[in-house]
Design a protein around this motif. Structure first.
Motif, short mmCIF file in Angstrom:
data_model
loop_
_atom_site.label_atom_id
_atom_site.label_comp_id
_atom_site.label_asym_id
_atom_site.label_seq_id
_atom_site.Cartn_x
_atom_site.Cartn_y
_atom_site.Cartn_z
N ASN A 154 0.85 -1.19 0.00
CA ASN A 154 0.00 0.00 0.00
C ASN A 154 0.89 1.24 0.00
N LEU A 155 0.81 2.02 -1.06
CA LEU A 155 1.69 3.17 -1.22
C LEU A 155 1.03 4.49 -0.83
N LYS A 156 -0.19 4.43 -0.27
CA LYS A 156 -0.89 5.67 0.06
C LYS A 156 -0.17 6.41 1.17
N GLN A 189 1.13 4.95 -11.69
CA GLN A 189 0.46 4.18 -10.63
C GLN A 189 0.91 4.63 -9.25
N LYS A 190 2.20 4.84 -9.11
CA LYS A 190 2.75 5.23 -7.81
C LYS A 190 2.22 6.58 -7.37
N TYR A 210 -0.46 8.32 -8.28
CA TYR A 210 -1.90 8.39 -8.00
C TYR A 210 -2.27 7.60 -6.75
N GLN A 211 -1.56 6.50 -6.49
CA GLN A 211 -1.79 5.75 -5.26
C GLN A 211 -1.36 6.56 -4.04
N GLN A 212 -0.19 7.16 -4.14
CA GLN A 212 0.30 7.95 -3.00
C GLN A 212 -0.62 9.13 -2.70
N ASP A 232 -3.76 9.17 -3.27
CA ASP A 232 -5.10 8.65 -3.00
C ASP A 232 -6.12 9.28 -3.95
N ASP A 282 -8.17 8.67 -7.65
CA ASP A 282 -8.57 7.74 -8.71
C ASP A 282 -8.12 8.31 -10.05
#
Length: 659
Positions: free
Chosen positions: A3-5, A281-282, A284-286, A288, A290
């Motif tokens: 989980n990279l958030k 991907q990294k 947008y995940q960090q 949080d 979409d």
């Protein structure tokens, strides 16, 4: 998958400045984008060496106000114009942000500058048999950030960053991390690129990297390379929470950013689609966020068939995923307007997107006739932005991404988001406003007046109150000054025109301050509140800080008379001498506290009648409670042992002596 958030506070873009082909400032740059202008031209004739082919060139590269920055004309000729222009644009960006440079001196303000070329040095050493130290410090790439920090006395990190074409967007990423870690409280991220030699251009032509027709045809089937260009951009960044506390104007906010590298890939200079996917991907995940909520992507878009194809397929795999046909992510590239500004290209895209979010408009991508057949835009959930699109007010928030890829494989991506409209209804509480400008010379003052006149033409929606507040309180003060008393924006435009054409008007004042130190300010308290009471009521409606400024007074009034400040001044009990004196005092005290909160500090004060009470409290000879008690008990000032040494002189209106 890990989980990279990582929850990080949004970062506000509070100021910007730029020089790009066809645009000498921020407003002109927005016009280039908004109107779909191609700013590419043939090589100019005013360059020190003969250039080759088409390009995007800045004007006036030999112009620099050296004296303004305390640099001798001799030294200035040895300083790379990239350094010179960046000093000027940094000043403009700080001014745009409402940051007074003198107040930032000694702070942990950080500077990160993307720069990759330094061609001017070769020209300098050709002119000197034995180059001196000024030729070195004036051209070394590391000095481009250090010179800014030195001039403005910034004590935070000061770094030049070279990752080729992604340099300036990497600088933005580093600036964000500096704020997120608390390393700095204000950061400047910048990029600069100027061309002084045909050598690199000729190499790129021979390698087939440059467009033969001078058109950067990003996403098009005829894309055959880019166009080399010059550019300078600076953004001023601050944590969103602090920007809101400080009342800063915010263009957009940065929600997230990240950097990675291609690894070994297909070659040192070859793009790597999987690395681009991993980066997207990294980030947008960090953040949080979409990826399907992104409205627009400012692509790197160097207009090569392979490079464009890989970039669009990477975007489709992340940002275009699971989109419906009626909700594609728009894509565009500022390189189609101004060419590839190389080390400054990332900041060019970032400034374009920040302006786009601020104006709620997506500008068109130029030179798109026939789609690159290797890019299935519809299947990828993407659409090239071909026209100027106005975004409805209810579309909230608007989100956009900016990409930049370095020739050596360093990739960067930044996510931006719009902020709610900050426009305020024009205040009619005060019929007149004061507008002031200052500069270091009469010529500079004229130029500043012209810039503000152009701003009023371009921004009819701007608030006169905000314009005057920014000009009066968020600008450095110099000796040549202009002051205008005005009723409206239309009148102010006319008055500026009168000044520019050196005509006279009773509402326009200009001249030069000859004193070495500012003249001391004197507060005069008349002791008559009849004219002040209407002002107080207006101030209560327009100045939200007044409540907190008068909190100590409210507590004392509540304990002594059981009435609030406003309740007392609303009462018209003129027959009660005690009530009248109390109202006179609290009205003048309130005005004095408000003026002090604006930075207007008295060096001396004079009081008449009950105005003496206010003068004595202001000088801290008596406390606020002492004076209110004296008024309510109908005692004479001489009847108390509670005198304290005066913090500022108080002149007796009777004897003329100083207390």
């Amino acid at each position: 998958m890990t989980n990279l958030k990582i929850q990080k506070e949004s970062i506000a873009i509070i100021g910007m400045g730029c020089r790009f082909p066809g645009a000498n400032d921020l407003n002109e740059f927005w016009q280039v984008n908004q109107d779909g202008i191609d700013a590419i031209t043939e090589s100019p004739s005013d360059r020190p060496t003969k250039m080759t082919g088409w390009g995007g060139f800045l004007k006036g590269i030999d112009k620099f106000d050296a004296a303004f920055f305390g640099i001798s004309s001799k030294e200035a000729t040895k300083i790379d114009p990239q350094h010179r222009f960046l000093l000027e644009v940094t000043w403009e960006a700080l001014e745009d942000a409402g940051q007074i440079p003198e107040k930032l001196a000694g702070t942990n303000t950080a500077v990160f500058v993307g720069i990759s070329c330094s061609e001017y040095h070769q020209l300098v050493i050709q002119q000197e048999a034995i180059p001196d130290i000024e030729a070195t410090t004036g051209n070394h790439r590391s000095m481009v950030a250090n010179r800014i920090s030195y001039h403005f006395d910034f004590c935070g990190p000061s770094l030049a960053i070279n990752t080729a074409c992604s340099s300036s967007l990497v600088a933005v990423d580093r600036a964000c991390h500096s704020l997120w870690t608390g390393e700095s409280s204000l950061t400047l991220a910048a990029g600069v690129n100027m061309i002084f030699s045909p050598a690199i251009t000729n190499r790129f032509i021979n390698a087939g990297l440059l467009a033969s027709d001078g058109l950067c045809k990003t996403f098009d089937a005829k894309a055959d390379g880019y166009v080399r260009s010059e550019g300078i951009g600076v953004v001023v960044l601050k944590l969103l929470s602090q920007a809101q506390i400080d009342g800063d104007r915010i263009y957009a906010v940065i929600r997230g950013s990240s950097v990675n590298h291609n690894g070994s890939g297909n070659g040192l200079t070859a793009p790597n689609m999987q690395a681009q996917i991993d980066l997207l991907q990294k980030v947008y995940q960090q953040a949080d966020i979409d990826p399907s909520s992104i409205n627009y992507i400012e692509a790197h878009g160097t207009a090569t068939l392979i490079g464009d194809t890989l970039e669009m397929k990477a975007l489709g795999a992340v940002v275009g995923k699971d989109r419906t046909p009626d909700n594609p992510c728009r894509v565009g590239c500022v390189k189609t307007n101004i060419g590839h500004t190389e080390a400054a290209s990332g900041i060019a895209g970032l400034i374009k997107v920040a302006l786009s979010l601020y104006h709620r408009q997506i500008p068109p991508n130029l030179h798109f006739q026939e789609p690159n057949p290797a890019i299935p835009f519809a299947k990828l959930g993407l659409k090239v932005q071909e026209t100027l699109e106005i975004l409805p007010e209810e579309t909230e928030p608007i989100r956009a991404g900016v990409s930049a890829f370095g020739l050596g494989g360093t990739n960067a991506h930044v996510i931006l988001e719009s902020v709610p409209s900050q426009e305020k209804a024009e205040s009619n509480l005060f019929p007149l406003q004061i507008f002031t400008l200052t500069a270091k010379s009469p010529t500079a003052l004229q130029a500043l007046a012209q810039r503000h006149q152009a701003f009023l033409e371009d921004k009819p929606e701007a608030s006169l109150v905000d314009i005057c507040f920014t000009a009066n309180t968020r600008r450095s003060q110099f000796k040549h000054r202009l002051a205008i008393i005005t009723e409206s924006k239309e009148q102010l435009k006319d008055q500026l025109n009168i000044y520019i054409h050196k005509q006279l008007s009773p509402s326009i004042f200009s001249g030069q301050i000859t004193r070495r130190k500012p003249a001391p300010i004197c507060f005069i308290f008349s002791g008559e509140s009849d004219k002040i009471k209407p002002l107080i009521k207006l101030f209560y409606k327009s100045q939200p800080d007044l409540d907190s400024l008068l909190e100590p007074l409210e507590l004392i009034l509540d304990s002594h008379v059981g009435n609030s400040f406003l309740e007392l001044i609303e009462k018209e009990n003129l027959e009660n001498i005690v009530h009248s004196q109390l109202v006179d005092f609290i009205c003048e005290y309130a005005i004095a506290q408000l003026l002090k909160s604006w930075g207007i500090e008295p060096a001396i004060s004079i009081g008449y009648g009950t105005g003496n009470y206010t003068a004595l409290v202001l000088a801290e000879i008596f406390t606020l409670e002492d004076i209110i008690s004296l008024i309510l008990k109908k005692e004479d000032l001489t009847s108390t042992q509670n005198f304290q040494p005066a913090k500022i002189p108080v002149v007796s209106s009777i004897t003329g002596n100083t207390i």
